[in-house]
Design an enzyme around this catalytic site. Structure first.
Site, PDB file in Angstrom:
ATOM      1  N   ASN A  11     -19.288  60.699  36.244  1.00  0.00           N
ATOM      2  CA  ASN A  11     -18.414  59.676  35.498  1.00  0.00           C
ATOM      3  C   ASN A  11     -17.151  59.378  36.247  1.00  0.00           C
ATOM      4  OD1 ASN A  11     -16.675  58.430  33.728  1.00  0.00           O
ATOM      5  ND2 ASN A  11     -17.939  58.869  32.131  1.00  0.00           N
ATOM      6  N   ASP A  13     -14.972  56.985  35.503  1.00  0.00           N
ATOM      7  CA  ASP A  13     -13.823  56.444  34.586  1.00  0.00           C
ATOM      8  C   ASP A  13     -12.326  56.811  35.028  1.00  0.00           C
ATOM      9  OD1 ASP A  13     -15.952  55.411  33.274  1.00  0.00           O
ATOM     10  OD2 ASP A  13     -15.636  56.647  31.371  1.00  0.00           O
ATOM     11  N   HIS A  14     -12.079  58.217  35.275  1.00  0.00           N
ATOM     12  CA  HIS A  14     -10.813  58.651  35.219  1.00  0.00           C
ATOM     13  C   HIS A  14     -10.074  58.393  36.543  1.00  0.00           C
ATOM     14  CE1 HIS A  14     -10.955  59.426  31.129  1.00  0.00           C
ATOM     15  NE2 HIS A  14     -11.820  60.199  31.156  1.00  0.00           N
ATOM     16  N   ARG A  22      -0.628  52.865  37.601  1.00  0.00           N
ATOM     17  CA  ARG A  22       0.289  52.011  38.421  1.00  0.00           C
ATOM     18  C   ARG A  22      -0.301  50.623  38.739  1.00  0.00           C
ATOM     19  NH1 ARG A  22       4.002  54.922  41.791  1.00  0.00           N
ATOM     20  NH2 ARG A  22       4.975  56.084  40.281  1.00  0.00           N
ATOM     21  N   HIS A  47     -17.870  53.783  32.190  1.00  0.00           N
ATOM     22  CA  HIS A  47     -17.834  53.150  30.753  1.00  0.00           C
ATOM     23  C   HIS A  47     -16.975  52.019  30.903  1.00  0.00           C
ATOM     24  CE1 HIS A  47     -17.010  54.241  26.336  1.00  0.00           C
ATOM     25  NE2 HIS A  47     -17.459  53.064  26.373  1.00  0.00           N
ATOM     26  N   ARG A  49     -15.192  49.867  28.791  1.00  0.00           N
ATOM     27  CA  ARG A  49     -14.737  49.923  27.583  1.00  0.00           C
ATOM     28  C   ARG A  49     -14.311  48.421  26.887  1.00  0.00           C
ATOM     29  NH1 ARG A  49     -13.581  55.278  25.154  1.00  0.00           N
ATOM     30  NH2 ARG A  49     -12.715  54.161  23.298  1.00  0.00           N
ATOM     31  N   ARG A  53      -9.680  49.758  29.610  1.00  0.00           N
ATOM     32  CA  ARG A  53      -8.547  51.010  29.758  1.00  0.00           C
ATOM     33  C   ARG A  53      -8.786  51.644  31.140  1.00  0.00           C
ATOM     34  NH1 ARG A  53      -9.390  55.311  25.037  1.00  0.00           N
ATOM     35  NH2 ARG A  53      -9.496  53.372  23.887  1.00  0.00           N
ATOM     36  N   HIS A  54     -10.089  51.594  31.597  1.00  0.00           N
ATOM     37  CA  HIS A  54     -10.139  52.354  32.910  1.00  0.00           C
ATOM     38  C   HIS A  54     -10.992  51.451  33.519  1.00  0.00           C
ATOM     39  CE1 HIS A  54     -13.478  54.196  30.434  1.00  0.00           C
ATOM     40  NE2 HIS A  54     -12.522  55.112  29.713  1.00  0.00           N
ATOM     41  N   GLU A  74     -22.333  52.806  30.468  1.00  0.00           N
ATOM     42  CA  GLU A  74     -21.923  53.187  29.199  1.00  0.00           C
ATOM     43  C   GLU A  74     -21.350  51.952  28.496  1.00  0.00           C
ATOM     44  OE1 GLU A  74     -19.403  56.467  28.164  1.00  0.00           O
ATOM     45  OE2 GLU A  74     -20.503  57.801  29.530  1.00  0.00           O
ATOM     46  N   THR A 104     -10.975  59.165  23.836  1.00  0.00           N
ATOM     47  CA  THR A 104     -12.333  59.242  24.407  1.00  0.00           C
ATOM     48  C   THR A 104     -13.308  59.048  23.529  1.00  0.00           C
ATOM     49  OG1 THR A 104     -13.689  60.580  25.955  1.00  0.00           O
ATOM     50  CG2 THR A 104     -12.473  61.573  24.167  1.00  0.00           C
ATOM     51  N   THR A 105     -14.726  59.030  23.826  1.00  0.00           N
ATOM     52  CA  THR A 105     -15.628  58.930  22.609  1.00  0.00           C
ATOM     53  C   THR A 105     -15.606  60.088  21.916  1.00  0.00           C
ATOM     54  OG1 THR A 105     -16.760  57.675  24.530  1.00  0.00           O
ATOM     55  CG2 THR A 105     -18.023  57.998  22.529  1.00  0.00           C
ATOM     56  N   GLU A 155     -28.781  61.148  24.707  1.00  0.00           N
ATOM     57  CA  GLU A 155     -27.725  62.025  25.386  1.00  0.00           C
ATOM     58  C   GLU A 155     -26.995  62.721  24.173  1.00  0.00           C
ATOM     59  OE1 GLU A 155     -25.458  60.619  28.617  1.00  0.00           O
ATOM     60  OE2 GLU A 155     -23.521  61.927  28.070  1.00  0.00           O
ATOM     61  N   HIS A 197     -20.216  65.426  27.807  1.00  0.00           N
ATOM     62  CA  HIS A 197     -18.787  65.415  27.120  1.00  0.00           C
ATOM     63  C   HIS A 197     -18.295  66.688  27.042  1.00  0.00           C
ATOM     64  CE1 HIS A 197     -15.460  63.876  24.797  1.00  0.00           C
ATOM     65  NE2 HIS A 197     -15.873  62.581  25.172  1.00  0.00           N
ATOM     66  N   GLY A 198     -17.074  66.669  27.653  1.00  0.00           N
ATOM     67  CA  GLY A 198     -16.335  68.083  27.814  1.00  0.00           C
ATOM     68  C   GLY A 198     -16.839  69.111  28.648  1.00  0.00           C
ATOM     69  N   GLY A 219     -17.309  63.906  33.658  1.00  0.00           N
ATOM     70  CA  GLY A 219     -16.356  63.070  34.374  1.00  0.00           C
ATOM     71  C   GLY A 219     -14.999  63.975  34.261  1.00  0.00           C
TER      72      GLY A 219
HETATM   73  N1  PXP Z   1     -21.107  61.229  28.302  1.00  0.00           N
HETATM   74  C1  PXP Z   1     -20.717  60.038  27.382  1.00  0.00           C
HETATM   75  C2  PXP Z   1     -21.776  59.323  26.803  1.00  0.00           C
HETATM   76  C3  PXP Z   1     -19.580  59.910  27.467  1.00  0.00           C
HETATM   77  O1  PXP Z   1     -18.785  58.867  26.770  1.00  0.00           O
HETATM   78  C4  PXP Z   1     -18.515  60.660  28.129  1.00  0.00           C
HETATM   79  C5  PXP Z   1     -17.137  60.516  28.259  1.00  0.00           C
HETATM   80  O2  PXP Z   1     -16.932  59.172  28.656  1.00  0.00           O
HETATM   81  C6  PXP Z   1     -19.081  61.613  29.140  1.00  0.00           C
HETATM   82  C7  PXP Z   1     -20.498  61.755  29.245  1.00  0.00           C
HETATM   83  C8  PXP Z   1     -18.320  62.390  30.005  1.00  0.00           C
HETATM   84  O3  PXP Z   1     -17.457  63.235  29.405  1.00  0.00           O
HETATM   85  P1  PXP Z   1     -16.362  64.061  30.134  1.00  0.00           P
HETATM   86  O4  PXP Z   1     -15.459  62.940  30.775  1.00  0.00           O
HETATM   87  O5  PXP Z   1     -15.686  64.671  29.057  1.00  0.00           O
HETATM   88  O6  PXP Z   1     -16.726  64.733  31.024  1.00  0.00           O
END
Ligand code: PXP
Length: 257
Positions: A11, A13-14, A22, A47, A49, A53-54, A74, A104-105, A155, A197-198, A219
């Protein structure tokens, strides 16, 4: 027969979060996606959103034009996002809940209470040839609801487990057990099972031991690691952790971990 190969979806996103802090164009999430693929990612997740935001619309278009591996888009099940997905035609769409205020989600989709709009979104995305997954809590009720909605993939939200592990909470094993039972139920219902996630190296290694789970989407941890060791190295180490945790022997004879 060993467990099926466990795919790694990265992922990005970040990377966009840092860019947007910036303004401007750097760091570029598309460059990150290309590097991730070179280092062993099996797919890229982004993702879009509602508040952008990202990831932004042009990032999705550039990812679609640039990457050689599947894009997992996403999205919330809103009219705007359904329209964008149908126009863009990513390989997969993962439906997630979205609240403006969350960082976050924060939880799985309300597939039990919020059936109709998720069912409608799933049907429209499937009709456009997009593989739909539903991001849900690891519960048997949510899995049964997801199956009745007609999504081919779920998921499982691993956030509560990962949080319990990182806090050293006694609850962690209970949370892992929920995921283990949910993954087995997904397989029984004929659903392809992903998780995310996480996750970090240790939790990804442990979850790789569940043979029904065939894809992890990761991510935030990888982007944090990338600051210190570089993105390719972080991805290679993650790949090794996932391979180390995967059952090698016939998994139905592998002792429970
Ligand atoms: N899967 C889904 C559906 C998510 O919403 C996210 C966070 O955007 C992730 C996976 C990845 O989570 P993390 O960034 O905490 O690894």
């Amino acid at each position: 027969m060993s467990a099926p190969r466990l795919r790694l979806g990265v992922n990005v996103d970040h990377i966009a979060t840092v860019r947007n802090a910036r303004g401007g164009a750097l760091p570029d999430p598309v460059r990150g996606a290309l590097l991730a693929i070179e280092a062993g990612a099996d797919g890229i997740t982004a993702h879009l959103r509602e508040d952008r935001r990202h990831i932004r619309d042009e990032d999705i278009a550039r990812l679609m034009a640039s990457i050689s591996k599947p894009l997992n888009f996403e999205m919330a099940a809103t009219e705007e996002m359904i329209g964008l997905a149908i126009k863009t035609k990513p390989h997969a769409a993962c439906l997630v809940p979205e609240k403006r205020s969350e960082r976050t989600t924060e939880g799985g989709l309300d597939v039990i209470g919020g059936h109709d709009h998720v069912r409608d979104a799933t049907a429209r995305l499937k009709a456009a040839g997009i593989r739909v997954s539903l991001f849900i809590e690891p519960s048997v009720d949510a899995l049964e609801a997801a199956a009745s909605i007609g999504a081919p993939v779920v998921e499982l939200h691993t956030g509560s487990w990962c949080e319990a592990v990182s806090e050293g909470s006694a609850h962690a094993e209970h949370e892992f057990e929920r995921i283990r039972v949910a993954a087995a139920k997904a397989s029984e219902l004929g659903l392809e099972c992903h998780a995310g996630h996480g996750l970090d190296y240790a939790t990804a290694k442990r979850i790789a031991g569940l043979p029904q789970i065939v894809e992890l989407n990761i991510g935030h941890f990888l982007m944090g690691e990338a600051l210190f060791v570089g993105l390719p190295q972080a991805i290679r180490t993650m790949r090794k952790a996932m391979d180390a945790g995967r059952p090698k022997a016939p998994w139905w004879t592998t002792p429970e971990r």
